[in-house]
Design a protein around this motif. Structure first.
Motif, mmCIF file in Angstrom:
data_model
loop_
_atom_site.group_PDB
_atom_site.id
_atom_site.type_symbol
_atom_site.label_atom_id
_atom_site.label_comp_id
_atom_site.label_asym_id
_atom_site.label_seq_id
_atom_site.Cartn_x
_atom_site.Cartn_y
_atom_site.Cartn_z
ATOM 1 N N THR A 290 68.447 31.546 40.265
ATOM 2 C CA THR A 290 67.573 32.713 40.141
ATOM 3 C C THR A 290 67.034 32.847 38.723
ATOM 4 O O THR A 290 65.856 33.161 38.511
ATOM 5 C CB THR A 290 68.334 33.983 40.541
ATOM 6 O OG1 THR A 290 68.873 33.813 41.849
ATOM 7 C CG2 THR A 290 67.422 35.189 40.531
ATOM 8 N N LYS A 291 67.897 32.592 37.739
ATOM 9 C CA LYS A 291 67.448 32.690 36.354
ATOM 10 C C LYS A 291 66.486 31.564 35.998
ATOM 11 O O LYS A 291 65.617 31.734 35.138
ATOM 12 C CB LYS A 291 68.652 32.662 35.411
ATOM 13 C CG LYS A 291 69.571 33.865 35.542
ATOM 14 C CD LYS A 291 70.743 33.760 34.588
ATOM 15 C CE LYS A 291 71.657 34.983 34.701
ATOM 16 N NZ LYS A 291 72.834 34.874 33.799
ATOM 17 N N MET A 292 66.648 30.407 36.635
ATOM 18 C CA MET A 292 65.790 29.273 36.323
ATOM 19 C C MET A 292 64.428 29.354 37.010
ATOM 20 O O MET A 292 63.514 28.607 36.652
ATOM 21 C CB MET A 292 66.482 27.976 36.743
ATOM 22 C CG MET A 292 67.677 27.612 35.880
ATOM 23 S SD MET A 292 67.211 27.201 34.191
ATOM 24 C CE MET A 292 66.263 25.711 34.471
ATOM 25 N N MET A 298 56.972 29.171 34.842
ATOM 26 C CA MET A 298 56.185 29.247 33.609
ATOM 27 C C MET A 298 55.925 27.867 33.021
ATOM 28 O O MET A 298 54.867 27.627 32.420
ATOM 29 C CB MET A 298 56.903 30.127 32.583
ATOM 30 C CG MET A 298 56.984 31.590 32.968
ATOM 31 S SD MET A 298 57.898 32.565 31.752
ATOM 32 C CE MET A 298 56.862 32.319 30.310
ATOM 33 N N LEU A 299 56.858 26.949 33.184
ATOM 34 C CA LEU A 299 56.710 25.632 32.575
ATOM 35 C C LEU A 299 56.117 24.596 33.518
ATOM 36 O O LEU A 299 55.687 23.535 33.060
ATOM 37 C CB LEU A 299 58.079 25.133 32.072
ATOM 38 C CG LEU A 299 58.744 25.988 30.983
ATOM 39 C CD1 LEU A 299 60.122 25.445 30.663
ATOM 40 C CD2 LEU A 299 57.888 26.035 29.727
ATOM 41 N N THR A 300 56.100 24.887 34.816
ATOM 42 C CA THR A 300 55.635 23.891 35.791
ATOM 43 C C THR A 300 54.266 24.229 36.368
ATOM 44 O O THR A 300 53.390 23.350 36.498
ATOM 45 C CB THR A 300 56.661 23.750 36.925
ATOM 46 O OG1 THR A 300 57.941 23.447 36.361
ATOM 47 C CG2 THR A 300 56.263 22.648 37.897
ATOM 48 N N VAL A 301 54.071 25.490 36.740
ATOM 49 C CA VAL A 301 52.821 25.868 37.419
ATOM 50 C C VAL A 301 51.596 25.692 36.515
ATOM 51 O O VAL A 301 50.583 25.118 36.966
ATOM 52 C CB VAL A 301 52.931 27.311 37.949
ATOM 53 C CG1 VAL A 301 51.609 27.773 38.529
ATOM 54 C CG2 VAL A 301 54.027 27.389 39.005
ATOM 55 N N PRO A 302 51.570 26.156 35.268
ATOM 56 C CA PRO A 302 50.354 25.960 34.452
ATOM 57 C C PRO A 302 49.965 24.490 34.275
ATOM 58 O O PRO A 302 48.781 24.146 34.461
ATOM 59 C CB PRO A 302 50.719 26.631 33.122
ATOM 60 C CG PRO A 302 51.732 27.646 33.478
ATOM 61 C CD PRO A 302 52.538 27.036 34.564
ATOM 62 N N PRO A 303 50.886 23.577 33.925
ATOM 63 C CA PRO A 303 50.455 22.166 33.851
ATOM 64 C C PRO A 303 49.960 21.614 35.187
ATOM 65 O O PRO A 303 49.003 20.824 35.222
ATOM 66 C CB PRO A 303 51.727 21.439 33.387
ATOM 67 C CG PRO A 303 52.540 22.467 32.720
ATOM 68 C CD PRO A 303 52.280 23.722 33.452
ATOM 69 N N LEU A 304 50.591 22.042 36.285
ATOM 70 C CA LEU A 304 50.153 21.566 37.601
ATOM 71 C C LEU A 304 48.738 22.044 37.914
ATOM 72 O O LEU A 304 47.911 21.286 38.449
ATOM 73 C CB LEU A 304 51.143 22.043 38.658
ATOM 74 C CG LEU A 304 50.927 21.526 40.085
ATOM 75 C CD1 LEU A 304 51.059 20.015 40.118
ATOM 76 C CD2 LEU A 304 51.929 22.167 41.036
ATOM 77 N N LEU A 305 48.447 23.299 37.589
ATOM 78 C CA LEU A 305 47.096 23.820 37.813
ATOM 79 C C LEU A 305 46.080 23.085 36.952
ATOM 80 O O LEU A 305 44.956 22.808 37.390
ATOM 81 C CB LEU A 305 47.066 25.323 37.517
ATOM 82 C CG LEU A 305 47.808 26.233 38.502
ATOM 83 C CD1 LEU A 305 47.759 27.677 38.029
ATOM 84 C CD2 LEU A 305 47.195 26.117 39.905
#
Length: 327
Positions: A290-292, A298-305
């Protein structure tokens, strides 16, 4: 009247608009320092001097030994550095003992630190806002805040430090208590008494859990001094402020009251503590996904987009530049 106006104008020209306040503050601090110096230099009571120089009885010697660790300089300010309410004094002593400060002068040192840091912070605030140019261009409200703020921070800093130490010490006791119970069980089953067991466990835990070792050493010393075992254990539970230790004390007291085997009680309670530690570890592990989640998003979605949408957006902008508004 004109001379007073001229003096006030000169002060405003030299010290700024806060010149009169600075002078009053300096005079007040000087008066406080002079009062403290006079109280420190006050002559000794002739009766106390006579008692110290004369031959004392054994009861007086014991009383001096009990008071030998007290600070004589702080003794003169006992009326100002200790709460007059007995309940408040007892609560503050308990809080400082839970933080690891076992000295008789712990309460006086705490209030002395609050007073000293508050005065130092106030002096620093006055110097910064009036002599170092920090108050230039500030409104009256901000000037007061920057003047009094450091003093307030200095006053509450010892309280924050003690509260933080209490929390850290409780965590250390909680983490080391299951290991201490296992060691106590081994010592008791090997034939040692409870007193010898506590001394051995305190010595073995010194390297890894200093706070818990200190508590066991206090218990060992009090038992050697002849204090009632039930009172010693209850005092330990109150000093630690940890629910597990309080429950352990209750188990030992009930075992002594009903005449049951201490080893059996330790075996059952040690098994419960081990299970509780495993449950805490599992709870922390279950909280980790849950904490991760937020960090992963925040660290995965922006680069993927950027990877997926970036080429399309770049192609659209290039196409718009080629067509142009006039084509």
């Amino acid at each position: 009247m004109e001379s007073l106006t001229q003096i006030t104008g000169q002060l405003d020209a030299i010290l700024g608009p806060m010149g009169l306040i600075i002078i009053v503050g300096v005079l007040g601090l000087t008066l406080v320092a002079f009062t403290l110096v006079m109280m420190l230099r006050q002559p000794e009571d002739p009766l106390s001097k006579l008692k110290r120089s004369s031959t004392v009885t054994s009861s007086t010697e014991r009383a001096q030994l009990r008071q030998s660790d007290r600070n004589e300089q702080l003794q003169k300010f006992a009326k100002f550095l200790e709460p007059e309410d007995v309940a408040e004094l007892s609560a503050k002593q308990l809080l400082l003992r839970q933080a690891g400060y076992q000295s008789r002068d712990a309460v006086r040192m705490f209030y002395f630190a609050q007073f000293t840091l508050a005065i130092i912070g106030l002096i620093l605030g006055v110097v910064y806002t009036n002599f170092l140019g920090g108050g230039e261009g500030m409104s009256t409200q901000k000037t007061i805040m920057w003047t009094i703020g450091p003093g307030a921070i200095g006053y509450y800093l010892p309280k924050y430090w003690v509260t933080r130490r209490v929390g850290e010490r409780k965590k250390q006791i909680e983490s080391g208590f299951p290991d201490a119970l296992d060691m106590m069980l081994v010592c008791v089953e090997a034939g040692q008494s409870l007193d010898q067991c506590i001394v051995r466990v305190a010595r073995e835990l010194r390297a890894s859990y200093k706070a818990l070792a200190d508590e066991f050493e206090v218990v060992a010393y009090e038992m050697k001094a002849g204090k009632d075992k039930v009172s010693v254990l209850n005092d330990m539970g109150e000093r630690c402020g940890v629910q597990d230790v309080s429950s352990f004390v209750t188990v030992l007291v009930q075992s002594a009251a009903f005449g049951t085997s201490i080893s059996d009680a330790l075996r059952v309670y040690a098994a419960e503590m081990r299970d509780k530690r495993v449950m805490k570890a599992e709870e922390a592990a279950n909280k980790l996904p849950t904490k991760m989640t937020l960090a992963t998003m925040m660290l995965t979605v922006p680069p993927l987009l950027i990877i997926l949408v970036g080429p399309s957006a770049h192609g659209i902008t290039q196409l718009g530049n080629m067509t142009g508004p006039g084509q």
